[in-house]
Write a protein that holds these residues in place. Structure first.
Motif, PDB file in Angstrom:
ATOM      1  N   GLY A 248      -2.418  41.035  22.490  1.00 50.65           N
ATOM      2  CA  GLY A 248      -1.921  39.959  23.340  1.00 50.65           C
ATOM      3  C   GLY A 248      -2.958  38.884  23.595  1.00 50.65           C
ATOM      4  O   GLY A 248      -2.630  37.692  23.665  1.00 50.65           O
ATOM      5  N   SER A 249      -4.228  39.295  23.705  1.00 53.08           N
ATOM      6  CA  SER A 249      -5.295  38.315  23.914  1.00 53.08           C
ATOM      7  C   SER A 249      -5.407  37.367  22.730  1.00 53.08           C
ATOM      8  O   SER A 249      -5.643  36.168  22.890  1.00 53.08           O
ATOM      9  N   CYS A 250      -5.250  37.912  21.519  1.00 52.76           N
ATOM     10  CA  CYS A 250      -5.354  37.084  20.317  1.00 52.76           C
ATOM     11  C   CYS A 250      -4.119  36.199  20.122  1.00 52.76           C
ATOM     12  O   CYS A 250      -4.222  35.093  19.594  1.00 52.76           O
ATOM     13  N   VAL A 251      -2.984  36.706  20.557  1.00 51.74           N
ATOM     14  CA  VAL A 251      -1.755  35.928  20.430  1.00 51.74           C
ATOM     15  C   VAL A 251      -1.774  34.748  21.390  1.00 51.74           C
ATOM     16  O   VAL A 251      -1.468  33.613  21.027  1.00 51.74           O
ATOM     17  N   GLY A 252      -2.152  35.005  22.642  1.00 49.73           N
ATOM     18  CA  GLY A 252      -2.207  33.941  23.640  1.00 49.73           C
ATOM     19  C   GLY A 252      -0.851  33.627  24.236  1.00 49.73           C
ATOM     20  O   GLY A 252       0.186  34.109  23.751  1.00 49.73           O
ATOM     21  N   PRO A 253      -0.813  32.831  25.291  1.00 47.69           N
ATOM     22  CA  PRO A 253       0.451  32.459  25.943  1.00 47.69           C
ATOM     23  C   PRO A 253       1.386  31.757  24.958  1.00 47.69           C
ATOM     24  O   PRO A 253       1.023  30.748  24.361  1.00 47.69           O
ATOM     25  N   LYS A 254       2.565  32.340  24.777  1.00 48.98           N
ATOM     26  CA  LYS A 254       3.571  31.795  23.855  1.00 48.98           C
ATOM     27  C   LYS A 254       3.018  31.614  22.434  1.00 48.98           C
ATOM     28  O   LYS A 254       3.452  30.727  21.693  1.00 48.98           O
ATOM     29  N   GLY A 255       2.053  32.456  22.070  1.00 52.55           N
ATOM     30  CA  GLY A 255       1.495  32.411  20.715  1.00 52.55           C
ATOM     31  C   GLY A 255       0.569  31.242  20.454  1.00 52.55           C
ATOM     32  O   GLY A 255       0.258  30.926  19.299  1.00 52.55           O
ATOM     33  N   SER A 256       0.075  30.606  21.522  1.00 48.17           N
ATOM     34  CA  SER A 256      -0.703  29.376  21.358  1.00 48.17           C
ATOM     35  C   SER A 256      -2.023  29.596  20.635  1.00 48.17           C
ATOM     36  O   SER A 256      -2.450  28.755  19.828  1.00 48.17           O
ATOM     37  N   ARG A 257      -2.698  30.718  20.900  1.00 53.59           N
ATOM     38  CA  ARG A 257      -4.017  30.944  20.305  1.00 53.59           C
ATOM     39  C   ARG A 257      -3.923  31.197  18.805  1.00 53.59           C
ATOM     40  O   ARG A 257      -4.642  30.590  18.003  1.00 53.59           O
ATOM     41  N   VAL A 258      -3.052  32.106  18.428  1.00 53.62           N
ATOM     42  CA  VAL A 258      -2.921  32.407  17.003  1.00 53.62           C
ATOM     43  C   VAL A 258      -2.313  31.217  16.269  1.00 53.62           C
ATOM     44  O   VAL A 258      -2.650  30.948  15.104  1.00 53.62           O
ATOM     45  N   GLN A 259      -1.460  30.454  16.939  1.00 48.88           N
ATOM     46  CA  GLN A 259      -0.858  29.293  16.294  1.00 48.88           C
ATOM     47  C   GLN A 259      -1.910  28.244  15.973  1.00 48.88           C
ATOM     48  O   GLN A 259      -1.833  27.556  14.949  1.00 48.88           O
ATOM     49  N   ALA A 260      -2.924  28.110  16.831  1.00 46.43           N
ATOM     50  CA  ALA A 260      -4.004  27.161  16.564  1.00 46.43           C
ATOM     51  C   ALA A 260      -4.761  27.549  15.291  1.00 46.43           C
ATOM     52  O   ALA A 260      -5.158  26.683  14.498  1.00 46.43           O
ATOM     53  N   VAL A 261      -4.959  28.852  15.088  1.00 47.16           N
ATOM     54  CA  VAL A 261      -5.628  29.322  13.871  1.00 47.16           C
ATOM     55  C   VAL A 261      -4.740  29.078  12.656  1.00 47.16           C
ATOM     56  O   VAL A 261      -5.208  28.614  11.603  1.00 47.16           O
ATOM     57  N   VAL A 262      -3.455  29.372  12.788  1.00 47.19           N
ATOM     58  CA  VAL A 262      -2.509  29.148  11.691  1.00 47.19           C
ATOM     59  C   VAL A 262      -2.491  27.667  11.298  1.00 47.19           C
ATOM     60  O   VAL A 262      -2.491  27.321  10.111  1.00 47.19           O
ATOM     61  N   ASN A 263      -2.494  26.790  12.280  1.00 46.89           N
ATOM     62  CA  ASN A 263      -2.476  25.356  11.992  1.00 46.89           C
ATOM     63  C   ASN A 263      -3.732  24.921  11.231  1.00 46.89           C
ATOM     64  O   ASN A 263      -3.657  24.103  10.304  1.00 46.89           O
ATOM     65  N   GLU A 264      -4.881  25.465  11.635  1.00 44.33           N
ATOM     66  CA  GLU A 264      -6.130  25.120  10.949  1.00 44.33           C
ATOM     67  C   GLU A 264      -6.108  25.601   9.507  1.00 44.33           C
ATOM     68  O   GLU A 264      -6.687  24.966   8.614  1.00 44.33           O
ATOM     69  N   LEU A 265      -5.412  26.721   9.245  1.00 45.77           N
ATOM     70  CA  LEU A 265      -5.343  27.293   7.900  1.00 45.77           C
ATOM     71  C   LEU A 265      -4.078  26.860   7.171  1.00 45.77           C
ATOM     72  O   LEU A 265      -3.666  27.503   6.198  1.00 45.77           O
ATOM     73  N   LYS A 266      -3.479  25.777   7.644  1.00 46.60           N
ATOM     74  CA  LYS A 266      -2.331  25.141   6.980  1.00 46.60           C
ATOM     75  C   LYS A 266      -1.169  26.103   6.748  1.00 46.60           C
ATOM     76  O   LYS A 266      -0.597  26.180   5.659  1.00 46.60           O
ATOM     77  N   GLY A 267      -0.838  26.879   7.801  1.00 48.72           N
ATOM     78  CA  GLY A 267       0.356  27.717   7.745  1.00 48.72           C
ATOM     79  C   GLY A 267       0.150  29.110   7.197  1.00 48.72           C
ATOM     80  O   GLY A 267       1.131  29.829   6.950  1.00 48.72           O
ATOM     81  N   GLU A 268      -1.076  29.525   6.991  1.00 48.66           N
ATOM     82  CA  GLU A 268      -1.337  30.896   6.507  1.00 48.66           C
ATOM     83  C   GLU A 268      -0.782  31.913   7.501  1.00 48.66           C
ATOM     84  O   GLU A 268      -1.061  31.838   8.700  1.00 48.66           O
ATOM     85  N   LYS A 269       0.021  32.859   7.029  1.00 49.02           N
ATOM     86  CA  LYS A 269       0.632  33.860   7.906  1.00 49.02           C
ATOM     87  C   LYS A 269      -0.423  34.871   8.347  1.00 49.02           C
ATOM     88  O   LYS A 269      -1.287  35.266   7.559  1.00 49.02           O
ATOM     89  N   ILE A 270      -0.345  35.295   9.593  1.00 45.11           N
ATOM     90  CA  ILE A 270      -1.361  36.197  10.140  1.00 45.11           C
ATOM     91  C   ILE A 270      -0.692  37.367  10.863  1.00 45.11           C
ATOM     92  O   ILE A 270       0.151  37.163  11.726  1.00 45.11           O
TER      93      ILE A 270
END
Length: 371
Positions: A248-270
Protein backbone atom coordinates in the motif's frame (compact mmCIF):
# COMPACT_ATOMS: atom_id res chain seq x y z
CA UNK A 1 50.34 42.12 -13.22
CA UNK A 2 49.66 41.14 -9.62
CA UNK A 3 46.02 42.23 -9.68
CA UNK A 4 45.43 40.54 -13.06
CA UNK A 5 46.92 37.28 -11.81
CA UNK A 6 44.94 37.35 -8.59
CA UNK A 7 41.73 38.16 -10.47
CA UNK A 8 42.31 35.30 -12.89
CA UNK A 9 43.00 32.81 -10.07
CA UNK A 10 39.92 33.94 -8.15
CA UNK A 11 37.71 33.66 -11.23
CA UNK A 12 38.93 30.15 -12.10
CA UNK A 13 38.54 29.03 -8.50
CA UNK A 14 34.98 30.32 -8.42
CA UNK A 15 33.78 29.19 -11.84
CA UNK A 16 35.63 25.89 -12.22
CA UNK A 17 35.86 24.88 -8.58
CA UNK A 18 39.65 24.42 -8.83
CA UNK A 19 41.66 25.41 -5.78
CA UNK A 20 44.16 28.24 -6.07
CA UNK A 21 46.99 25.91 -4.99
CA UNK A 22 46.34 23.64 -7.99
CA UNK A 23 46.39 26.62 -10.33
CA UNK A 24 49.65 27.97 -8.84
CA UNK A 25 51.28 24.55 -9.31
CA UNK A 26 50.09 24.52 -12.94
CA UNK A 27 51.57 27.96 -13.57
CA UNK A 28 54.90 27.02 -11.96
CA UNK A 29 55.14 23.85 -14.04
CA UNK A 30 54.36 25.84 -17.18
CA UNK A 31 57.03 28.46 -16.42
CA UNK A 32 59.69 25.80 -15.80
CA UNK A 33 58.82 24.21 -19.13
CA UNK A 34 58.94 27.61 -20.85
CA UNK A 35 62.33 28.45 -19.34
CA UNK A 36 63.95 25.17 -20.38
CA UNK A 37 62.48 25.28 -23.89
CA UNK A 38 63.19 28.91 -24.74
CA UNK A 39 66.59 29.30 -23.10
CA UNK A 40 67.97 25.82 -23.82
CA UNK A 41 68.64 25.21 -20.16
CA UNK A 42 68.64 21.87 -18.36
CA UNK A 43 69.16 23.10 -14.82
CA UNK A 44 67.13 21.94 -11.91
CA UNK A 45 65.16 25.15 -11.45
CA UNK A 46 62.50 26.54 -9.15
CA UNK A 47 59.98 29.25 -9.99
CA UNK A 48 59.06 31.81 -7.35
CA UNK A 49 55.73 33.57 -7.92
CA UNK A 50 55.08 36.61 -5.73
CA UNK A 51 51.32 37.17 -5.67
CA UNK A 52 51.73 40.51 -3.90
CA UNK A 53 53.67 42.27 -6.66
CA UNK A 54 53.13 39.83 -9.54
CA UNK A 55 56.84 39.11 -10.05
CA UNK A 56 58.11 35.76 -11.31
CA UNK A 57 61.72 34.74 -10.73
CA UNK A 58 63.73 31.71 -11.78
CA UNK A 59 66.21 30.08 -9.39
CA UNK A 60 68.73 27.40 -10.44
CA UNK A 61 69.12 24.72 -7.77
CA UNK A 62 72.67 23.33 -7.56
CA UNK A 63 74.16 20.74 -5.25
CA UNK A 64 77.33 21.62 -3.33
CA UNK A 65 80.14 19.14 -4.24
CA UNK A 66 83.90 18.80 -3.77
CA UNK A 67 84.51 18.43 -7.50
CA UNK A 68 82.17 19.77 -10.19
CA UNK A 69 81.34 17.47 -13.13
CA UNK A 70 78.20 19.22 -14.41
CA UNK A 71 78.16 23.00 -13.75
CA UNK A 72 74.48 23.15 -14.65
CA UNK A 73 73.56 20.97 -11.68
CA UNK A 74 76.53 21.34 -9.32
CA UNK A 75 78.56 24.06 -7.60
CA UNK A 76 81.91 23.71 -5.86
CA UNK A 77 82.14 24.06 -2.12
CA UNK A 78 84.51 27.01 -2.58
CA UNK A 79 82.07 28.93 -4.77
CA UNK A 80 79.14 28.10 -2.51
CA UNK A 81 80.94 29.40 0.57
CA UNK A 82 81.61 32.69 -1.22
CA UNK A 83 77.82 33.10 -1.23
CA UNK A 84 77.35 31.84 2.30
CA UNK A 85 80.16 30.45 4.52
CA UNK A 86 77.71 28.05 6.15
CA UNK A 87 77.20 25.91 3.02
CA UNK A 88 78.45 22.31 3.26
CA UNK A 89 78.80 19.44 0.78
CA UNK A 90 75.38 18.03 -0.36
CA UNK A 91 73.60 21.30 0.50
CA UNK A 92 71.46 22.92 -2.20
CA UNK A 93 72.32 26.43 -3.39
CA UNK A 94 69.73 28.53 -5.20
CA UNK A 95 70.97 31.12 -7.69
CA UNK A 96 68.65 33.53 -9.47
CA UNK A 97 68.88 33.06 -13.25
CA UNK A 98 65.81 34.98 -14.42
CA UNK A 99 66.40 36.10 -18.05
CA UNK A 100 65.46 39.64 -19.09
CA UNK A 101 62.92 38.43 -21.67
CA UNK A 102 61.50 35.72 -19.44
CA UNK A 103 58.21 37.44 -18.61
CA UNK A 104 57.01 37.87 -22.20
CA UNK A 105 58.26 34.52 -23.51
CA UNK A 106 57.02 32.65 -20.46
CA UNK A 107 53.53 34.12 -20.79
CA UNK A 108 53.29 33.02 -24.43
CA UNK A 109 54.74 29.55 -23.95
CA UNK A 110 53.03 28.74 -20.65
CA UNK A 111 49.50 29.55 -21.78
CA UNK A 112 48.90 26.17 -23.41
CA UNK A 113 50.41 24.23 -20.51
CA UNK A 114 48.36 26.13 -17.95
CA UNK A 115 45.18 25.56 -19.95
CA UNK A 116 45.91 21.84 -20.11
CA UNK A 117 46.58 21.58 -16.38
CA UNK A 118 43.39 23.49 -15.60
CA UNK A 119 41.45 21.17 -17.90
CA UNK A 120 42.94 18.09 -16.20
CA UNK A 121 42.09 19.43 -12.77
CA UNK A 122 38.55 20.19 -13.89
CA UNK A 123 38.19 16.67 -15.27
CA UNK A 124 39.43 15.26 -11.97
CA UNK A 125 36.80 17.22 -10.07
CA UNK A 126 34.04 16.01 -12.40
CA UNK A 127 35.25 12.40 -12.10
CA UNK A 128 35.30 12.61 -8.29
CA UNK A 129 31.79 14.02 -8.32
CA UNK A 130 30.30 11.37 -10.60
CA UNK A 131 32.17 8.29 -9.33
CA UNK A 132 30.17 8.72 -6.11
CA UNK A 133 26.95 8.72 -8.13
CA UNK A 134 27.35 5.30 -9.73
CA UNK A 135 24.12 3.31 -9.27
CA UNK A 136 22.26 6.56 -8.69
CA UNK A 137 19.58 8.37 -10.68
CA UNK A 138 19.87 11.79 -12.32
CA UNK A 139 17.73 13.97 -14.54
CA UNK A 140 19.34 14.79 -17.85
CA UNK A 141 18.51 16.62 -21.07
CA UNK A 142 18.78 14.85 -24.42
CA UNK A 143 21.34 16.70 -26.55
CA UNK A 144 21.86 14.72 -29.75
CA UNK A 145 21.83 11.25 -31.25
CA UNK A 146 23.93 9.18 -33.65
CA UNK A 147 23.77 5.61 -34.89
CA UNK A 148 25.13 4.17 -31.63
CA UNK A 149 24.40 6.53 -28.76
CA UNK A 150 22.11 9.16 -27.37
CA UNK A 151 24.03 11.94 -25.61
CA UNK A 152 22.44 13.23 -22.42
CA UNK A 153 23.60 16.39 -20.64
CA UNK A 154 24.02 15.96 -16.89
CA UNK A 155 25.09 19.55 -16.36
CA UNK A 156 28.88 19.56 -16.23
CA UNK A 157 29.29 16.58 -18.54
CA UNK A 158 27.59 14.71 -21.36
CA UNK A 159 26.66 11.09 -20.63
CA UNK A 160 26.27 8.24 -23.11
CA UNK A 161 23.04 6.24 -23.40
CA UNK A 162 23.89 3.14 -25.52
CA UNK A 163 21.30 1.59 -27.84
CA UNK A 164 20.95 -1.54 -25.67
CA UNK A 165 20.16 0.64 -22.62
CA UNK A 166 17.35 2.52 -24.39
CA UNK A 167 13.73 1.54 -23.81
CA UNK A 168 12.15 0.05 -26.96
CA UNK A 169 8.91 2.00 -26.50
CA UNK A 170 10.59 5.42 -26.21
CA UNK A 171 11.66 8.01 -28.74
CA UNK A 172 14.25 10.52 -27.62
CA UNK A 173 14.21 14.05 -29.00
CA UNK A 174 16.62 16.93 -28.34
CA UNK A 175 15.74 18.93 -25.19
CA UNK A 176 13.66 16.05 -23.72
CA UNK A 177 14.13 15.75 -19.95
CA UNK A 178 14.61 12.15 -18.85
CA UNK A 179 15.68 10.35 -15.71
CA UNK A 180 18.66 8.03 -16.22
CA UNK A 181 20.49 5.48 -14.07
CA UNK A 182 24.29 5.85 -13.93
CA UNK A 183 25.75 2.41 -14.59
CA UNK A 184 29.46 3.17 -14.99
CA UNK A 185 31.93 6.04 -14.61
CA UNK A 186 35.28 5.64 -16.37
CA UNK A 187 38.43 7.78 -16.35
CA UNK A 188 39.78 8.14 -19.90
CA UNK A 189 42.49 10.22 -21.57
CA UNK A 190 39.76 12.54 -22.85
CA UNK A 191 38.22 12.96 -19.43
CA UNK A 192 35.49 11.15 -17.46
CA UNK A 193 33.08 8.99 -19.45
CA UNK A 194 29.61 8.45 -17.96
CA UNK A 195 27.38 5.57 -19.10
CA UNK A 196 23.67 5.71 -18.29
CA UNK A 197 20.66 3.43 -18.73
CA UNK A 198 16.89 3.58 -19.04
CA UNK A 199 16.45 -0.21 -18.86
CA UNK A 200 18.43 -1.13 -15.73
CA UNK A 201 16.37 -2.58 -12.83
CA UNK A 202 18.14 -0.07 -10.59
CA UNK A 203 16.27 2.76 -12.33
CA UNK A 204 12.95 1.29 -11.21
CA UNK A 205 14.23 0.92 -7.65
CA UNK A 206 15.50 4.51 -7.50
CA UNK A 207 12.23 5.86 -8.93
CA UNK A 208 10.29 4.18 -6.13
CA UNK A 209 12.75 5.61 -3.59
CA UNK A 210 11.92 9.08 -4.92
CA UNK A 211 8.15 8.57 -4.90
CA UNK A 212 7.75 6.54 -1.69
CA UNK A 213 8.98 8.21 1.54
CA UNK A 214 8.75 4.90 3.41
CA UNK A 215 11.34 3.37 1.07
CA UNK A 216 13.62 6.40 1.30
CA UNK A 217 13.63 6.34 5.13
CA UNK A 218 14.02 2.54 5.31
CA UNK A 219 10.59 1.68 6.73
CA UNK A 220 9.81 -0.27 3.55
CA UNK A 221 12.52 -2.21 1.72
CA UNK A 222 12.59 -3.28 -1.92
CA UNK A 223 13.85 -6.85 -1.68
CA UNK A 224 14.11 -7.69 -5.39
CA UNK A 225 13.35 -6.32 -8.84
CA UNK A 226 12.66 -8.13 -12.12
CA UNK A 227 12.27 -6.01 -15.22
CA UNK A 228 11.66 -6.30 -18.93
CA UNK A 229 12.05 -2.63 -19.75
CA UNK A 230 9.23 -0.91 -21.57
CA UNK A 231 6.82 -3.80 -21.08
CA UNK A 232 6.44 -5.18 -17.54
CA UNK A 233 8.23 -5.25 -14.19
CA UNK A 234 7.79 -6.83 -10.79
CA UNK A 235 9.09 -5.64 -7.45
CA UNK A 236 8.86 -7.33 -4.06
CA UNK A 237 8.62 -5.19 -0.92
CA UNK A 238 8.81 -5.84 2.82
CA UNK A 239 8.54 -3.97 6.09
CA UNK A 240 9.67 -5.06 9.57
CA UNK A 241 6.99 -2.79 11.03
CA UNK A 242 3.76 -4.85 11.28
CA UNK A 243 1.70 -1.65 11.21
CA UNK A 244 3.04 -0.66 7.78
CA UNK A 245 1.56 -2.11 4.60
CA UNK A 246 4.55 -2.21 2.22
CA UNK A 247 2.45 -2.77 -0.91
CA UNK A 248 0.00 0.00 0.00
CA UNK A 249 2.87 2.38 0.71
CA UNK A 250 4.24 1.84 -2.79
CA UNK A 251 0.83 2.15 -4.41
CA UNK A 252 0.00 5.42 -2.65
CA UNK A 253 -3.37 7.20 -2.35
CA UNK A 254 -5.49 6.19 -5.35
CA UNK A 255 -2.38 4.67 -6.94
CA UNK A 256 -0.66 8.05 -7.23
CA UNK A 257 2.85 6.89 -6.26
CA UNK A 258 3.11 3.91 -8.56
CA UNK A 259 1.38 5.87 -11.32
CA UNK A 260 4.14 8.49 -11.17
CA UNK A 261 6.71 5.73 -11.77
CA UNK A 262 4.64 4.26 -14.60
CA UNK A 263 4.39 7.68 -16.25
CA UNK A 264 8.17 8.17 -16.06
CA UNK A 265 8.64 4.75 -17.70
CA UNK A 266 6.13 5.58 -20.46
CA UNK A 267 3.42 3.13 -19.41
CA UNK A 268 5.54 0.16 -18.31
CA UNK A 269 3.27 -2.19 -16.32
CA UNK A 270 4.34 -2.80 -12.73
CA UNK A 271 3.38 -5.59 -10.33
CA UNK A 272 4.03 -4.85 -6.65
CA UNK A 273 4.03 -7.96 -4.46
CA UNK A 274 4.70 -8.66 -0.82
CA UNK A 275 8.00 -10.40 -0.09
CA UNK A 276 8.15 -13.43 2.19
CA UNK A 277 10.96 -15.64 3.41
CA UNK A 278 8.59 -18.58 2.83
CA UNK A 279 9.07 -19.62 -0.81
CA UNK A 280 5.52 -20.96 -0.98
CA UNK A 281 4.03 -17.58 -0.15
CA UNK A 282 6.63 -15.58 -2.09
CA UNK A 283 6.28 -17.57 -5.33
CA UNK A 284 2.49 -17.40 -5.08
CA UNK A 285 2.64 -13.63 -4.62
CA UNK A 286 5.16 -13.23 -7.43
CA UNK A 287 2.80 -14.81 -9.97
CA UNK A 288 0.41 -11.89 -9.55
CA UNK A 289 -2.10 -11.19 -11.00
CA UNK A 290 -2.94 -14.88 -11.38
CA UNK A 291 -4.47 -16.93 -8.53
CA UNK A 292 -2.50 -19.82 -7.04
CA UNK A 293 -3.93 -22.99 -5.49
CA UNK A 294 -0.71 -24.55 -4.22
CA UNK A 295 3.08 -24.33 -4.44
CA UNK A 296 5.18 -27.50 -4.15
CA UNK A 297 8.79 -26.74 -3.21
CA UNK A 298 11.92 -28.73 -4.11
CA UNK A 299 14.60 -27.25 -1.83
CA UNK A 300 17.51 -29.25 -3.32
CA UNK A 301 16.96 -28.00 -6.86
CA UNK A 302 15.56 -24.63 -5.73
CA UNK A 303 12.54 -25.33 -7.89
CA UNK A 304 8.79 -25.06 -7.41
CA UNK A 305 5.71 -26.54 -9.02
CA UNK A 306 2.78 -24.13 -8.96
CA UNK A 307 -0.83 -25.27 -9.29
CA UNK A 308 -3.30 -22.77 -10.71
CA UNK A 309 -6.97 -23.03 -11.73
CA UNK A 310 -7.40 -24.14 -15.35
CA UNK A 311 -8.89 -20.80 -16.40
CA UNK A 312 -5.88 -18.97 -14.86
CA UNK A 313 -3.16 -20.98 -16.63
CA UNK A 314 -2.56 -18.57 -19.51
CA UNK A 315 -2.63 -15.61 -17.10
CA UNK A 316 -0.09 -17.27 -14.80
CA UNK A 317 2.26 -18.04 -17.67
CA UNK A 318 1.72 -14.66 -19.30
CA UNK A 319 2.22 -13.50 -22.86
CA UNK A 320 5.23 -15.37 -24.31
CA UNK A 321 5.87 -16.72 -20.78
CA UNK A 322 6.59 -13.24 -19.45
CA UNK A 323 4.71 -13.46 -16.12
CA UNK A 324 6.35 -16.76 -15.15
CA UNK A 325 9.75 -15.55 -16.32
CA UNK A 326 9.58 -12.36 -14.28
CA UNK A 327 8.32 -14.26 -11.22
CA UNK A 328 11.29 -16.63 -11.46
CA UNK A 329 13.73 -13.68 -11.69
CA UNK A 330 12.02 -11.94 -8.78
CA UNK A 331 12.09 -14.93 -6.43
CA UNK A 332 15.25 -16.71 -7.58
CA UNK A 333 13.28 -19.98 -7.80
CA UNK A 334 12.59 -22.10 -10.88
CA UNK A 335 8.85 -22.14 -11.50
CA UNK A 336 6.90 -24.89 -13.30
CA UNK A 337 3.22 -23.99 -13.69
CA UNK A 338 0.54 -26.68 -13.99
CA UNK A 339 -3.21 -26.40 -14.45
CA UNK A 340 -5.38 -27.86 -11.67
CA UNK A 341 -6.80 -30.62 -13.89
CA UNK A 342 -3.33 -31.68 -15.02
CA UNK A 343 -2.07 -31.72 -11.44
CA UNK A 344 -5.04 -33.88 -10.34
CA UNK A 345 -4.37 -36.37 -13.12
CA UNK A 346 -0.71 -36.51 -12.11
CA UNK A 347 -1.72 -37.12 -8.50
CA UNK A 348 0.22 -34.17 -7.09
CA UNK A 349 -2.84 -32.11 -6.18
CA UNK A 350 -4.46 -31.95 -3.75
CA UNK A 351 -1.85 -33.15 -1.29
CA UNK A 352 -2.76 -34.92 1.94
CA UNK A 353 -1.21 -32.14 3.99
CA UNK A 354 -1.87 -28.89 2.17
CA UNK A 355 0.84 -26.38 3.08
CA UNK A 356 -1.15 -23.27 2.28
CA UNK A 357 -4.32 -22.21 0.55
CA UNK A 358 -4.77 -18.96 -1.28
CA UNK A 359 -8.13 -17.28 -1.51
CA UNK A 360 -9.16 -14.16 -3.37
CA UNK A 361 -9.33 -12.03 -0.23
CA UNK A 362 -5.74 -12.87 0.75
CA UNK A 363 -4.46 -12.26 -2.77
CA UNK A 364 -5.90 -8.78 -3.01
CA UNK A 365 -4.11 -7.86 0.21
CA UNK A 366 -0.77 -9.23 -0.90
CA UNK A 367 -0.36 -7.82 -4.41
CA UNK A 368 -1.01 -4.82 -6.58
CA UNK A 369 -0.82 -4.57 -10.33
CA UNK A 370 -1.04 -1.42 -12.40
CA UNK A 371 -1.63 -1.77 -16.13
Amino acid sequence: MASELLDALTLLEKEKGISREVLIEAIEAALISAYRRNFNQAQNVRIDINLENGSMRVFARKEVVEEVFDPRLEISLEEAQKINPNYQVEDIVELEVTPKEFGRIAAQTAKQVVTQRVREAERGIIYSEFIDREEDIMTGIVQRQDSRFIYVSLGKIEAILPANEQMPNEQYKPHDRIKVYITKVEKTTKGPQIYVSRTHPGLLKRLFEIEVPEIYDGTVEIKSVAREAGDRSKISVHSDNPEVDPVGSCVGPKGSRVQAVVNELKGEKIDIVKWSDDPVVFVANALSPSKVLDVIVNEEEKATTVIVPDYQLSLAIGKRGQNARLAAKLTGWKIDIKAESEAREAGIYPRNEQLLTFDEEEDTEEEYTID
